[in-house]
Design an enzyme around this catalytic site. Structure first.
Site, PDB file in Angstrom:
ATOM      1  CE1 TYR A 128      43.126 -89.579  22.935  1.00 18.23           C
ATOM      2  CE2 TYR A 128      43.417 -87.833  24.556  1.00 18.23           C
ATOM      3  CZ  TYR A 128      43.681 -89.116  24.117  1.00 18.23           C
ATOM      4  OH  TYR A 128      44.488 -89.935  24.863  1.00 18.23           O
TER       5      TYR A 128
ATOM      6  CB  SER B 180      43.876 -89.283  28.551  1.00 21.87           C
ATOM      7  OG  SER B 180      44.492 -88.049  28.304  1.00 21.87           O
TER       8      SER B 180
ATOM      9  CD  GLU C 273      43.695 -83.192  26.063  1.00 17.90           C
ATOM     10  OE1 GLU C 273      44.832 -83.161  26.562  1.00 17.90           O
ATOM     11  OE2 GLU C 273      43.206 -82.253  25.430  1.00 17.90           O
TER      12      GLU C 273
HETATM   13  P1  NAP Z   1      50.091 -94.129  20.068  1.00 17.02           P
HETATM   14  O1  NAP Z   1      51.584 -94.187  20.018  1.00 17.02           O
HETATM   15  O2  NAP Z   1      49.366 -93.156  19.216  1.00 17.02           O
HETATM   16  O3  NAP Z   1      49.559 -95.613  19.734  1.00 17.02           O
HETATM   17  C1  NAP Z   1      48.214 -95.842  19.452  1.00 17.02           C
HETATM   18  C2  NAP Z   1      48.031 -97.308  19.070  1.00 17.02           C
HETATM   19  O4  NAP Z   1      46.642 -97.553  18.807  1.00 17.02           O
HETATM   20  C3  NAP Z   1      48.800 -97.754  17.818  1.00 17.02           C
HETATM   21  O5  NAP Z   1      49.328 -99.030  18.036  1.00 17.02           O
HETATM   22  C4  NAP Z   1      47.697 -97.810  16.766  1.00 17.02           C
HETATM   23  O6  NAP Z   1      47.959 -98.719  15.718  1.00 17.02           O
HETATM   24  C5  NAP Z   1      46.544 -98.319  17.613  1.00 17.02           C
HETATM   25  N1  NAP Z   1      45.226 -98.124  16.999  1.00 17.02           N
HETATM   26  C6  NAP Z   1      44.677 -96.972  16.569  1.00 17.02           C
HETATM   27  N2  NAP Z   1      43.439 -97.185  16.096  1.00 17.02           N
HETATM   28  C7  NAP Z   1      43.186 -98.509  16.214  1.00 17.02           C
HETATM   29  C8  NAP Z   1      42.089 -99.349  15.890  1.00 17.02           C
HETATM   30  N3  NAP Z   1      40.983 -98.874  15.320  1.00 17.02           N
HETATM   31  N4  NAP Z   1      42.179-100.668  16.176  1.00 17.02           N
HETATM   32  C9  NAP Z   1      43.309-101.174  16.721  1.00 17.02           C
HETATM   33  N5  NAP Z   1      44.392-100.438  17.024  1.00 17.02           N
HETATM   34  C10 NAP Z   1      44.332 -99.115  16.774  1.00 17.02           C
HETATM   35  O7  NAP Z   1      49.602 -93.889  21.568  1.00 17.02           O
HETATM   36  P2  NAP Z   1      50.424 -94.002  22.948  1.00 17.02           P
HETATM   37  O8  NAP Z   1      51.081 -92.702  23.223  1.00 17.02           O
HETATM   38  O9  NAP Z   1      51.196 -95.259  22.963  1.00 17.02           O
HETATM   39  O10 NAP Z   1      49.217 -94.089  23.993  1.00 17.02           O
HETATM   40  C11 NAP Z   1      48.638 -95.349  24.345  1.00 17.02           C
HETATM   41  C12 NAP Z   1      47.250 -95.118  24.892  1.00 17.02           C
HETATM   42  O11 NAP Z   1      47.333 -94.294  26.054  1.00 17.02           O
HETATM   43  C13 NAP Z   1      46.283 -94.406  23.957  1.00 17.02           C
HETATM   44  O12 NAP Z   1      44.997 -94.911  24.206  1.00 17.02           O
HETATM   45  C14 NAP Z   1      46.365 -92.953  24.398  1.00 17.02           C
HETATM   46  O13 NAP Z   1      45.178 -92.269  24.045  1.00 17.02           O
HETATM   47  C15 NAP Z   1      46.528 -93.132  25.888  1.00 17.02           C
HETATM   48  N6  NAP Z   1      47.233 -92.082  26.602  1.00 17.02           N
HETATM   49  C16 NAP Z   1      48.467 -91.689  26.194  1.00 17.02           C
HETATM   50  C17 NAP Z   1      49.162 -90.736  26.914  1.00 17.02           C
HETATM   51  C18 NAP Z   1      50.548 -90.301  26.504  1.00 17.02           C
HETATM   52  O14 NAP Z   1      51.002 -89.270  27.020  1.00 17.02           O
HETATM   53  N7  NAP Z   1      51.227 -91.042  25.668  1.00 17.02           N
HETATM   54  C19 NAP Z   1      48.586 -90.181  28.065  1.00 17.02           C
HETATM   55  C20 NAP Z   1      47.319 -90.620  28.473  1.00 17.02           C
HETATM   56  C21 NAP Z   1      46.664 -91.583  27.741  1.00 17.02           C
HETATM   57  P3  NAP Z   1      48.734 -98.268  14.368  1.00 17.02           P
HETATM   58  O15 NAP Z   1      50.200 -98.372  14.696  1.00 17.02           O
HETATM   59  O16 NAP Z   1      48.249 -99.264  13.391  1.00 17.02           O
HETATM   60  O17 NAP Z   1      48.326 -96.863  14.056  1.00 17.02           O
HETATM   61  O1  G4F Z   2      52.203 -83.148  22.685  1.00 20.74           O
HETATM   62  P1  G4F Z   2      50.787 -82.777  22.530  1.00 20.74           P
HETATM   63  O2  G4F Z   2      50.211 -82.920  21.169  1.00 20.74           O
HETATM   64  O3  G4F Z   2      50.010 -83.639  23.607  1.00 20.74           O
HETATM   65  P2  G4F Z   2      48.564 -83.494  24.295  1.00 20.74           P
HETATM   66  O4  G4F Z   2      47.631 -82.709  23.471  1.00 20.74           O
HETATM   67  O5  G4F Z   2      48.790 -83.054  25.691  1.00 20.74           O
HETATM   68  O6  G4F Z   2      48.057 -85.010  24.257  1.00 20.74           O
HETATM   69  C1  G4F Z   2      48.898 -86.092  24.663  1.00 20.74           C
HETATM   70  O7  G4F Z   2      48.796 -86.261  26.051  1.00 20.74           O
HETATM   71  C2  G4F Z   2      47.488 -86.651  26.509  1.00 20.74           C
HETATM   72  C3  G4F Z   2      47.557 -86.761  28.028  1.00 20.74           C
HETATM   73  O8  G4F Z   2      47.177 -85.527  28.585  1.00 20.74           O
HETATM   74  C4  G4F Z   2      47.153 -87.976  25.864  1.00 20.74           C
HETATM   75  F1  G4F Z   2      45.967 -88.408  26.328  1.00 20.74           F
HETATM   76  C5  G4F Z   2      47.109 -87.816  24.364  1.00 20.74           C
HETATM   77  O9  G4F Z   2      46.841 -89.077  23.764  1.00 20.74           O
HETATM   78  C6  G4F Z   2      48.474 -87.335  23.897  1.00 20.74           C
HETATM   79  O10 G4F Z   2      49.406 -88.367  24.122  1.00 20.74           O
HETATM   80  O11 G4F Z   2      50.559 -81.283  22.991  1.00 20.74           O
HETATM   81  C7  G4F Z   2      50.972 -80.806  24.271  1.00 20.74           C
HETATM   82  C8  G4F Z   2      50.816 -79.290  24.347  1.00 20.74           C
HETATM   83  C9  G4F Z   2      49.446 -78.804  23.856  1.00 20.74           C
HETATM   84  O12 G4F Z   2      48.950 -77.853  24.774  1.00 20.74           O
HETATM   85  C10 G4F Z   2      49.717 -78.133  22.531  1.00 20.74           C
HETATM   86  O13 G4F Z   2      48.877 -77.033  22.237  1.00 20.74           O
HETATM   87  O14 G4F Z   2      51.774 -78.705  23.463  1.00 20.74           O
HETATM   88  C11 G4F Z   2      51.155 -77.653  22.764  1.00 20.74           C
HETATM   89  N1  G4F Z   2      51.890 -77.420  21.499  1.00 20.74           N
HETATM   90  C12 G4F Z   2      52.532 -76.270  21.183  1.00 20.74           C
HETATM   91  N2  G4F Z   2      53.037 -76.377  19.948  1.00 20.74           N
HETATM   92  C13 G4F Z   2      51.985 -78.277  20.467  1.00 20.74           C
HETATM   93  C14 G4F Z   2      52.721 -77.605  19.482  1.00 20.74           C
HETATM   94  N3  G4F Z   2      51.546 -79.550  20.303  1.00 20.74           N
HETATM   95  C15 G4F Z   2      51.837 -80.176  19.132  1.00 20.74           C
HETATM   96  N4  G4F Z   2      51.435 -81.449  18.971  1.00 20.74           N
HETATM   97  N5  G4F Z   2      52.531 -79.543  18.124  1.00 20.74           N
HETATM   98  C16 G4F Z   2      53.007 -78.266  18.246  1.00 20.74           C
HETATM   99  O15 G4F Z   2      53.622 -77.710  17.338  1.00 20.74           O
END
Ligand code: NAP
Ligand code: G4F
Length: 321
Positions: free
Chosen positions: A149, A125, A127
């Protein structure tokens, strides 16, 4: 010819559902690992449920991973499972470390034991860059995570590199910047906004409470990003790749556009609420995806404006029923 078999952890999540669709389209047999829960949470995969195989397992339990790999013998494993919500990682830092950090080692080690030829993708990520030391961020930018995280993801990244270098495994790490969609969890800011806009537009609410409106992210469309994951595992050599759009926008700008699509003025509805601020913030993320462009031939197709519109439209449709 036998179909190629891929296993996805986190198949019930946003990315897991898009990746499963993509791999099915490529002709793969798709196995999805699901953990036990007291209620079924298959909303994102219901439409493809009869085309995939679901199998039990948990990143907290290495034995379950070994059994799963022995039973299904995939050629590719995509590790998308994680405790992925940054805010929660501050209140559950140890649990986040167990799943998001050590979970990667458990899966890599299970692969090493069962079949080290399996190709592995780790969902790293942006992050990890946290308090960024250079702009834009690329594969060589040093990490400076700002949340439990982010720290856990740094561990997951390096253990992937370590298994690659120690055991010659085809293990790749995709450093993905934020990617969103109508399937994004409601707790993440983009979906919270699109859903909030839809509620206000339909007269179900009047205000939307948010945290830091000045935070900036490089937001892309999840459907585009899963293609990059697959491309990484099709390369002769494993590697690490930044996947991003190269453009950054503030939460405020997202609000402006999202409310605007519904004919609303965000300033009349958004209330800044301290509860949504974080103990440590990541202010600015913007990626340099040159390596993914050049070596993988990957490019995002959906623009920021199209993404915002797609999410608002989908939530209005969803709430209208
Ligand atoms: P998400 O919607 O939160 O999905 C997370 C998945 O992980 C769900 O299927 C959840 O299952 C499963 N999980 C959680 N804990 C587990 C465990 N102990 N054993 C097995 N499965 C488990 O996340 P996403 O947005 O699709 O992201 C996918 C991956 O990319 C994650 O690793 C996230 O950290 C990473 N990532 C995401 C972003 C982004 O912007 N979306 C960016 C960079 C990296 P349940 O449905 O049962 O909860
Ligand atoms: O949407 P966010 O919660 O995503 P964040 O923290 O960037 O994390 C996501 O992206 C990561 C990749 O960089 C992934 F690895 C991670 O798993 C996840 O998918 O927050 C985005 C920004 C933050 O700076 C937060 O402070 O939005 C700001 N924000 C402002 N108001 C808020 C809010 N975030 C959330 N969730 N809720 C608010 O009300």
């Amino acid at each position: 010819m036998a179909r190629k078999r891929a296993l996805i952890t986190g198949i019930t999540g946003q990315d897991g559902s898009y990746l499963a669709e993509f791999l099915l389209d490529q002709g793969y047999e798709v196995i999805g690992m699901i953990r036990r829960s007291s209620t079924v949470n298959f909303e994102r995969i219901r439409h493809i449920q009869d085309r995939i195989t679901l199998t039990p397992g948990d990143l907290l339990d290495e034995v379950s991973l070994i059994h799963m790999l022995r039973e299904h013998r995939p050629a590719e494993v995509y590790n998308l499972a994680a405790q992925s919500f940054v805010q929660t990682s501050f209140s559950q830092p140890v649990f986040t470390g167990e799943v998001t950090a050590l979970g990667v080692t458990r899966l890599l080690d299970a692969i090493r034991i069962v079949d080290p030829e399996i190709r592995f993708y780790q969902a790293s990520s942006s992050e990890m860059f946290g308090k960024v030391v250079e702009v834009p961020q690329r594969e060589t930018t040093p990490f400076y995570p700002r949340s439990p995280y982010g720290v856990a993801k740094v561990y997951g990244h390096w253990i992937t590199v370590n298994y690659r270098e120690s055991y010659g495994m085809h293990a790749s790490s995709g450093i993905l910047f934020n990617h969103e969609s109508p399937r994004r969890g409601l707790e993440f800011v983009t979906r919270k906004i699109s859903h909030g806009v839809a509620r206000i537009a339909l007269g179900l609410d009047t205000e939307l409470r948010l945290g830091n409106l000045d935070a900036q992210r490089d937001w892309g469309f999840a459907g585009d990003y899963v293609r990059a994951m697959w491309l990484m595992l099709q390369q002769d050599q494993p590697g690490d790749y930044v996947v991003a759009t190269g453009q950054t926008h503030s939460v405020r700008r997202f609000c402006e556009l999202a409310f605007g699509y519904a004919g609303l003025d965000y300033q009349k509805h958004v209330v800044v609420d301290e509860r949504f601020f974080r103990p440590a913030e990541v202010d600015l993320l913007v990626g340099d995806p040159s390596r993914a462009y050049e070596q993988l031939g990957w490019k995002p197709e959906v623009s920021f404006e199209q993404l915002v519109e797609m999410m608002v439209e989908a939530d209005i449709r969803l709430l209208r029923g």
